[in-house]
Design a protein around this motif. Structure first.
Motif, PDB file in Angstrom:
ATOM      1  N   LEU A  79      35.491  33.035  59.379  1.00 40.85           N
ATOM      2  CA  LEU A  79      35.540  33.660  58.045  1.00 40.85           C
ATOM      3  C   LEU A  79      35.364  32.604  56.953  1.00 40.85           C
ATOM      4  CD1 LEU A  79      36.342  36.269  56.322  1.00 40.85           C
ATOM      5  CD2 LEU A  79      38.654  35.282  56.304  1.00 40.85           C
ATOM      6  N   SER A  80      34.616  32.984  55.910  1.00 33.45           N
ATOM      7  CA  SER A  80      34.520  32.147  54.712  1.00 33.45           C
ATOM      8  C   SER A  80      35.095  32.914  53.529  1.00 33.45           C
ATOM      9  CB  SER A  80      33.069  31.745  54.430  1.00 33.45           C
ATOM     10  OG  SER A  80      32.305  32.876  54.048  1.00 33.45           O
ATOM     11  N   LEU A  81      35.694  32.170  52.583  1.00 29.85           N
ATOM     12  CA  LEU A  81      36.259  32.762  51.382  1.00 29.85           C
ATOM     13  C   LEU A  81      35.386  32.410  50.185  1.00 29.85           C
ATOM     14  CD1 LEU A  81      38.824  32.895  53.257  1.00 29.85           C
ATOM     15  CD2 LEU A  81      40.166  32.519  51.170  1.00 29.85           C
ATOM     16  N   SER A  82      34.904  33.447  49.502  1.00 30.27           N
ATOM     17  CA  SER A  82      34.192  33.208  48.251  1.00 30.27           C
ATOM     18  C   SER A  82      35.191  32.799  47.176  1.00 30.27           C
ATOM     19  CB  SER A  82      33.445  34.464  47.795  1.00 30.27           C
ATOM     20  OG  SER A  82      32.427  34.797  48.697  1.00 30.27           O
ATOM     21  N   ARG A  83      34.679  32.164  46.143  1.00 31.41           N
ATOM     22  CA  ARG A  83      35.527  31.799  45.015  1.00 31.41           C
ATOM     23  C   ARG A  83      36.116  33.059  44.410  1.00 31.41           C
ATOM     24  NH1 ARG A  83      38.212  27.705  42.425  1.00 31.41           N
ATOM     25  NH2 ARG A  83      38.291  28.046  40.188  1.00 31.41           N
ATOM     26  N   ALA A  84      37.447  33.139  44.305  1.00 30.36           N
ATOM     27  CA  ALA A  84      38.094  34.310  43.725  1.00 30.36           C
ATOM     28  C   ALA A  84      37.711  34.441  42.255  1.00 30.36           C
ATOM     29  CB  ALA A  84      39.605  34.205  43.867  1.00 30.36           C
ATOM     30  N   THR A  85      37.450  35.664  41.833  1.00 27.83           N
ATOM     31  CA  THR A  85      37.062  35.914  40.447  1.00 27.83           C
ATOM     32  C   THR A  85      38.220  36.566  39.689  1.00 27.83           C
ATOM     33  OG1 THR A  85      36.115  38.080  40.998  1.00 27.83           O
ATOM     34  CG2 THR A  85      34.641  36.164  41.079  1.00 27.83           C
ATOM     35  N   ALA A  86      38.185  36.412  38.365  1.00 31.04           N
ATOM     36  CA  ALA A  86      39.196  37.025  37.501  1.00 31.04           C
ATOM     37  C   ALA A  86      38.707  36.944  36.069  1.00 31.04           C
ATOM     38  CB  ALA A  86      40.542  36.303  37.644  1.00 31.04           C
ATOM     39  N   SER A  87      39.224  37.811  35.223  1.00 27.21           N
ATOM     40  CA  SER A  87      38.893  37.735  33.805  1.00 27.21           C
ATOM     41  C   SER A  87      39.549  36.497  33.202  1.00 27.21           C
ATOM     42  CB  SER A  87      39.373  38.986  33.067  1.00 27.21           C
ATOM     43  OG  SER A  87      40.791  39.011  33.023  1.00 27.21           O
ATOM     44  N   GLN A  88      39.038  36.062  32.063  1.00 32.39           N
ATOM     45  CA  GLN A  88      39.573  34.872  31.408  1.00 32.39           C
ATOM     46  C   GLN A  88      41.043  35.056  31.047  1.00 32.39           C
ATOM     47  OE1 GLN A  88      37.314  33.670  27.998  1.00 32.39           O
ATOM     48  NE2 GLN A  88      38.489  31.802  27.661  1.00 32.39           N
ATOM     49  N   MET A  89      41.435  36.239  30.637  1.00 32.36           N
ATOM     50  CA  MET A  89      42.818  36.500  30.277  1.00 32.36           C
ATOM     51  C   MET A  89      43.728  36.414  31.494  1.00 32.36           C
ATOM     52  SD  MET A  89      45.019  37.094  27.937  1.00 32.36           S
ATOM     53  CE  MET A  89      44.007  37.541  26.525  1.00 32.36           C
ATOM     54  N   ASN A  90      43.274  36.933  32.632  1.00 31.08           N
ATOM     55  CA  ASN A  90      44.089  36.907  33.851  1.00 31.08           C
ATOM     56  C   ASN A  90      44.139  35.539  34.501  1.00 31.08           C
ATOM     57  OD1 ASN A  90      44.862  39.640  33.860  1.00 31.08           O
ATOM     58  ND2 ASN A  90      42.956  40.258  34.858  1.00 31.08           N
ATOM     59  N   ASP A  91      43.165  34.700  34.213  1.00 29.40           N
ATOM     60  CA  ASP A  91      43.035  33.439  34.937  1.00 29.40           C
ATOM     61  C   ASP A  91      43.392  32.232  34.073  1.00 29.40           C
ATOM     62  OD1 ASP A  91      42.562  32.474  37.485  1.00 29.40           O
ATOM     63  OD2 ASP A  91      40.507  31.889  37.056  1.00 29.40           O
ATOM     64  N   SER A  92      44.331  32.400  33.169  1.00 28.41           N
ATOM     65  CA  SER A  92      44.745  31.324  32.283  1.00 28.41           C
ATOM     66  C   SER A  92      45.895  30.534  32.902  1.00 28.41           C
ATOM     67  CB  SER A  92      45.186  31.907  30.933  1.00 28.41           C
ATOM     68  OG  SER A  92      45.799  30.932  30.134  1.00 28.41           O
ATOM     69  N   LEU A  93      46.041  29.280  32.477  1.00 32.54           N
ATOM     70  CA  LEU A  93      47.188  28.471  32.893  1.00 32.54           C
ATOM     71  C   LEU A  93      48.470  28.914  32.187  1.00 32.54           C
ATOM     72  CD1 LEU A  93      45.641  24.881  33.060  1.00 32.54           C
ATOM     73  CD2 LEU A  93      46.280  26.346  34.975  1.00 32.54           C
ATOM     74  N   ARG A  94      48.344  29.673  31.092  1.00 34.33           N
ATOM     75  CA  ARG A  94      49.521  30.225  30.427  1.00 34.33           C
ATOM     76  C   ARG A  94      50.045  31.413  31.233  1.00 34.33           C
ATOM     77  NH1 ARG A  94      50.009  28.506  25.170  1.00 34.33           N
ATOM     78  NH2 ARG A  94      52.178  29.176  25.505  1.00 34.33           N
ATOM     79  N   ILE A  95      51.355  31.572  31.282  1.00 33.79           N
ATOM     80  CA  ILE A  95      51.980  32.646  32.058  1.00 33.79           C
ATOM     81  C   ILE A  95      51.998  33.913  31.209  1.00 33.79           C
ATOM     82  CG2 ILE A  95      54.040  33.375  33.302  1.00 33.79           C
ATOM     83  CD1 ILE A  95      54.726  30.440  33.720  1.00 33.79           C
ATOM     84  N   ALA A  96      51.246  34.899  31.623  1.00 33.49           N
ATOM     85  CA  ALA A  96      51.080  36.125  30.846  1.00 33.49           C
ATOM     86  C   ALA A  96      52.282  37.043  31.016  1.00 33.49           C
ATOM     87  CB  ALA A  96      49.803  36.846  31.268  1.00 33.49           C
ATOM     88  N   VAL A  97      52.671  37.705  29.917  1.00 31.44           N
ATOM     89  CA  VAL A  97      53.764  38.680  29.945  1.00 31.44           C
ATOM     90  C   VAL A  97      53.326  39.901  29.149  1.00 31.44           C
ATOM     91  CG1 VAL A  97      54.856  37.499  27.993  1.00 31.44           C
ATOM     92  CG2 VAL A  97      56.181  39.112  29.354  1.00 31.44           C
ATOM     93  N   ARG A  98      53.617  41.073  29.696  1.00 30.51           N
ATOM     94  CA  ARG A  98      53.244  42.338  29.042  1.00 30.51           C
ATOM     95  C   ARG A  98      54.530  43.039  28.575  1.00 30.51           C
ATOM     96  NH1 ARG A  98      48.634  45.300  29.043  1.00 30.51           N
ATOM     97  NH2 ARG A  98      47.707  43.962  30.647  1.00 30.51           N
TER      98      ARG A  98
END
Length: 239
Positions: A79-98
């Motif tokens: 098995l190979s793993l492709s690079r995981a994708t995400a939106s810029q908002m979801n993939d930030s180094l800042r910890i998101a809180v809703r």
């Protein structure tokens, strides 16, 4: 040519030019002073908008460990793993809180050591490697000859107050869509969306990060077991 009056007239422009040079110099000094004051004012405004940028951030690095369950089959494909994708908002180094359904903020003074997509990819890869149920698994481009390819899309990675916790404490919410492809023909073998929402023990950032570590381990385990089961079923039908 040698008339003294002519010589005097010729030198007059040189003496008159000196005061003209002083005027721009004073104007430039005043302009620079005002520019400095304006820049300081703007920087102060930016600091307020950023919540006081001088505060040192605490870096968090979740490190979940996943144990294989008895339901995970042993397979004979790679098995190979492709690079995981995400939106810029979801993939930030800042910890998101809703805090509200249509509102997204970040925790002040806290950050991830890696982006959420990297954390997800690392956790799934290690879960499969540590399971010893698959001969080889590696990131795409590593050089292995893969029979199947895993594509991950990270949809949510946030501390959510709006879920089933009653709003008093947040839940570390991780949502991932996964697709398993048959590498030779790029056919989608299976697709599924995984969701984990782990309530934090308190509203403290440390407890929230602990909940994220638990949720990330659960998602990685769910994805790993599903990949092995789905790939094995397809390989049995298409020997």
């Amino acid at each position: 040519m040698n008339d003294p009056a002519s010589a005097h007239v010729r030198h007059r422009p040189h003496r008159a030019a000196a005061p003209a040079r002083l005027l721009p110099t004073r104007a430039t000094a005043v302009a620079l002073r005002w520019s400095t004051l304006l820049a300081a004012t703007l920087l102060a405004g930016c600091s307020l908008l950023g919540g006081g940028g001088k505060e040192r951030a605490t870096i968090y690095a979740p490190d979940p460990r996943v144990e294989a369950t008895t339901g995970w089959p042993s397979v004979d494909w790679q098995l190979s793993l492709s690079r995981a994708t995400a939106s810029q908002m979801n993939d930030s180094l800042r910890i998101a809180v809703r805090p509200a359904p249509n509102e997204l903020q970040v925790y002040k003074g806290a950050a991830w050591a890696k982006t959420p997509s990297d954390m997800l990819e690392d956790a799934v890869l290690r879960a499969l490697e540590d399971s010893e149920r698959i001969p080889a698994v590696a990131r795409q481009g590593s050089g292995i000859s893969a029979d199947y390819k895993l594509v991950l899309d990270l949809r949510r990675f946030e501390s959510d107050y709006t879920g089933g916790t009653g709003g008093s404490v947040p839940a570390a919410t991780i949502e991932v869509n996964a697709k398993l492809l048959h590498a030779p023909d790029q056919e989608v073998v299976a697709a599924r969306t995984f969701l984990q929402a782990v309530p934090a023990a308190s509203v403290g950032v440390g407890d929230v990060v602990t909940a994220f570590e638990s949720g990330l381990g659960a998602v990685a385990g769910d994805v790993a077991g599903w990949v092995l089961t789905s790939g094995n079923a397809h390989a049995a039908e298409h020997p």
